[in-house]
Design a protein around this motif. Structure first.
Motif, PDB file in Angstrom:
ATOM      1  N   PHE A  33     -11.354   4.011   1.480  1.00  0.00           N
ATOM      2  CA  PHE A  33     -10.340   3.045   1.071  1.00  0.00           C
ATOM      3  C   PHE A  33      -9.321   3.671   0.116  1.00  0.00           C
ATOM      4  O   PHE A  33      -8.175   3.239   0.071  1.00  0.00           O
ATOM      5  CB  PHE A  33     -11.000   1.835   0.412  1.00  0.00           C
ATOM      6  CG  PHE A  33     -11.590   0.864   1.382  1.00  0.00           C
ATOM      7  CD1 PHE A  33     -10.786  -0.007   2.089  1.00  0.00           C
ATOM      8  CD2 PHE A  33     -12.960   0.818   1.595  1.00  0.00           C
ATOM      9  CE1 PHE A  33     -11.318  -0.901   2.989  1.00  0.00           C
ATOM     10  CE2 PHE A  33     -13.506  -0.075   2.495  1.00  0.00           C
ATOM     11  CZ  PHE A  33     -12.691  -0.946   3.199  1.00  0.00           C
ATOM     12  N   ALA A  34      -9.737   4.666  -0.627  1.00  0.00           N
ATOM     13  CA  ALA A  34      -8.802   5.315  -1.550  1.00  0.00           C
ATOM     14  C   ALA A  34      -7.679   6.014  -0.789  1.00  0.00           C
ATOM     15  O   ALA A  34      -6.495   5.919  -1.162  1.00  0.00           O
ATOM     16  CB  ALA A  34      -9.561   6.311  -2.430  1.00  0.00           C
ATOM     17  N   ASN A  35      -8.031   6.730   0.315  1.00  0.00           N
ATOM     18  CA  ASN A  35      -7.005   7.394   1.112  1.00  0.00           C
ATOM     19  C   ASN A  35      -6.108   6.381   1.818  1.00  0.00           C
ATOM     20  O   ASN A  35      -4.893   6.582   1.923  1.00  0.00           O
ATOM     21  CB  ASN A  35      -7.655   8.315   2.143  1.00  0.00           C
ATOM     22  CG  ASN A  35      -8.389   9.466   1.503  1.00  0.00           C
ATOM     23  OD1 ASN A  35      -8.065   9.863   0.374  1.00  0.00           O
ATOM     24  ND2 ASN A  35      -9.399   9.993   2.177  1.00  0.00           N
ATOM     25  N   LEU A  36      -6.705   5.277   2.310  1.00  0.00           N
ATOM     26  CA  LEU A  36      -5.902   4.242   2.954  1.00  0.00           C
ATOM     27  C   LEU A  36      -4.943   3.597   1.964  1.00  0.00           C
ATOM     28  O   LEU A  36      -3.776   3.316   2.278  1.00  0.00           O
ATOM     29  CB  LEU A  36      -6.828   3.190   3.578  1.00  0.00           C
ATOM     30  CG  LEU A  36      -6.145   2.000   4.270  1.00  0.00           C
ATOM     31  CD1 LEU A  36      -5.202   2.470   5.364  1.00  0.00           C
ATOM     32  CD2 LEU A  36      -7.190   1.045   4.834  1.00  0.00           C
ATOM     33  N   LEU A  37      -5.410   3.382   0.743  1.00  0.00           N
ATOM     34  CA  LEU A  37      -4.557   2.781  -0.287  1.00  0.00           C
ATOM     35  C   LEU A  37      -3.400   3.704  -0.648  1.00  0.00           C
ATOM     36  O   LEU A  37      -2.259   3.256  -0.815  1.00  0.00           O
ATOM     37  CB  LEU A  37      -5.396   2.473  -1.527  1.00  0.00           C
ATOM     38  CG  LEU A  37      -4.833   1.435  -2.503  1.00  0.00           C
ATOM     39  CD1 LEU A  37      -4.855   0.058  -1.865  1.00  0.00           C
ATOM     40  CD2 LEU A  37      -5.656   1.412  -3.789  1.00  0.00           C
ATOM     41  N   SER A  38      -3.659   4.992  -0.755  1.00  0.00           N
ATOM     42  CA  SER A  38      -2.585   5.937  -1.069  1.00  0.00           C
ATOM     43  C   SER A  38      -1.575   6.039   0.064  1.00  0.00           C
ATOM     44  O   SER A  38      -0.369   6.179  -0.176  1.00  0.00           O
ATOM     45  CB  SER A  38      -3.180   7.318  -1.365  1.00  0.00           C
ATOM     46  OG  SER A  38      -3.861   7.830  -0.228  1.00  0.00           O
ATOM     47  N   ASP A  39      -2.038   5.943   1.330  1.00  0.00           N
ATOM     48  CA  ASP A  39      -1.107   5.968   2.467  1.00  0.00           C
ATOM     49  C   ASP A  39      -0.215   4.739   2.479  1.00  0.00           C
ATOM     50  O   ASP A  39       0.988   4.831   2.769  1.00  0.00           O
ATOM     51  CB  ASP A  39      -1.889   6.064   3.780  1.00  0.00           C
ATOM     52  CG  ASP A  39      -2.352   7.480   4.071  1.00  0.00           C
ATOM     53  OD1 ASP A  39      -2.051   8.366   3.246  1.00  0.00           O
ATOM     54  OD2 ASP A  39      -3.025   7.694   5.098  1.00  0.00           O
TER      55      ASP A  39
END
Length: 364
Positions: A250-256
């Motif tokens: 979820f951290a990578n999705l949030l940054s994208d």
């Protein structure tokens, strides 16, 4: 400026364009028959104003209307007071001197005396414990006040000032003077003063102007959605292979989301009160309704459902909502994940064997 230019009660400025307007004299020189002055009305309510030169002798219309409303409410209050006075039984004593020692007299605001006999023995007694044992709990369990929800106002505030705009053209150096209407005067004034927060608040209240602004906001959301649905921008929801799903976070999705669509990200984040998981889930489901191939989050939900032993009907219903994929796609992706895990195990075994030292028995 003179003291007469201000209201006696609210201290507001009474001059508009240099002239006194919407005012009323507290101490009029000529008394109109059958009409009470402002001073007489205030004296009836219990407020006495002194007529001296150091204080203003004028009152604005807003404060005068407030005095009128207080008079109307005070009349209702008098009726209540008289009704309560009639219902109170007469006391057995004609004067205060006839009271028995130990009795107390409570004085009300209205001036009515009510006598409540309290014996000296009762006051001298020690305090007994309460009959119930839950009194302490009742005091501690107070009701928490419900938060007041802010609701945007649809009406424009009433303005008493006049806003004019002068536009100078090269062909017309004198300029054209334009008088702003009441519904846009505040917007123009705050934009000229660079009060952006107040100007934006007034723009939202203006129906026609906010309607045009709404179209531009939707255009920004449309452009950011197209950017996310482009497979060449490296958005995380496009990467749905077994290896990519293993590294899904979820951290990578949030940054994208924050990198590719900052405006839409701020909307979802505001709705979910900056909850990262809720923001990612809401954005993933909404974008999959636009582009079904953005299914990385849906495959993660599939793995949870398969681990819990969900049936085909569960996949069918959640697939219609855009939360998961179909059951056949979930089974296919599970097989790919198993093959990937098996190949990784083989590679790990081979790498361990290569790193092991070779032992040779020269004696044999």
């Amino acid at each position: 400026m003179s003291v007469e230019d201000f209201c006696r009660l609210c201290k507001g400025n009474l001059r508009i364009k240099g002239t006194l307007s919407n005012t009323k004299n507290i101490f009029p020189l000529r008394r109109v028959p059958n009409e009470k002055s402002v001073n007489e009305r205030l004296m009836a309510l219990g407020l006495t104003l002194s007529n001296d030169n150091s204080r203003s002798g004028r009152i604005c219309r807003s404060c005068f209307r407030l005095v009128v409303r207080i008079e109307e409410d005070f009349a209702v209050f008098k009726k209540w007071h008289e009704a309560e006075k009639e219902s109170v039984p007469e006391t057995p004593f004609s004067s205060l001197e006839e009271r028995v020692p130990g009795e107390e007299v409570s004085l009300a605001i209205s001036g009515v005396h009510s006598i409540s006999p309290v014996s000296g023995e009762k006051r001298a007694r020690e305090r007994l414990p309460s009959e119930t044992t839950n009194d302490v709990n009742k005091k501690l369990c107070t009701e928490t006040p419900t938060p007041k929800l802010s609701r945007p106002t649809a009406e424009m505030p009433v303005r008493r000032s006049l806003t004019e705009v002068i536009i100078h053209y090269p062909s017309n150096p004198k300029g054209d003077k334009m008088e702003c209407q009441a519904n846009i005067a505040g917007i123009v004034e705050n934009i000229a003063k660079e009060n952006w927060r107040t100007a934006a608040n007034l723009i939202v209240r203006h129906k026609e102007l906010f309607g045009r602004l709404k179209e531009n906001v939707l255009k920004v959301i449309e452009d950011e959605s197209k950017l996310l649905c482009n497979p060449y921008n490296g958005f995380m929801l496009w990467r749905s292979s077994a290896a990519d799903l293993k590294a899904f976070t979820f951290a990578n999705l949030l940054s994208d989301l924050e990198r590719l669509s900052p405006f839409m990200f701020s909307i979802f984040s505001k709705i979910s009160k900056r909850s990262p998981h809720s923001t990612c889930a809401a954005a993933a489901i909404a974008l999959r309704g636009r582009e079904p191939r953005l299914s990385a989050f849906a495959y993660c939900v599939d793995s949870v459902l398969m681990h819990g032993g969900a049936k085909k009907e569960v996949f069918k219903r959640l697939c219609k909502l855009g939360i998961s994929t179909s059951h056949s796609c979930a089974v296919t992706k599970q097989k790919e994940s198993k093959l990937l895990a098996a190949s990784e195990d083989i590679q790990n075994t081979q790498s361990r064997e290569e790193k092991m030292p070779i032992e040779c028995d020269f004696e044999s």
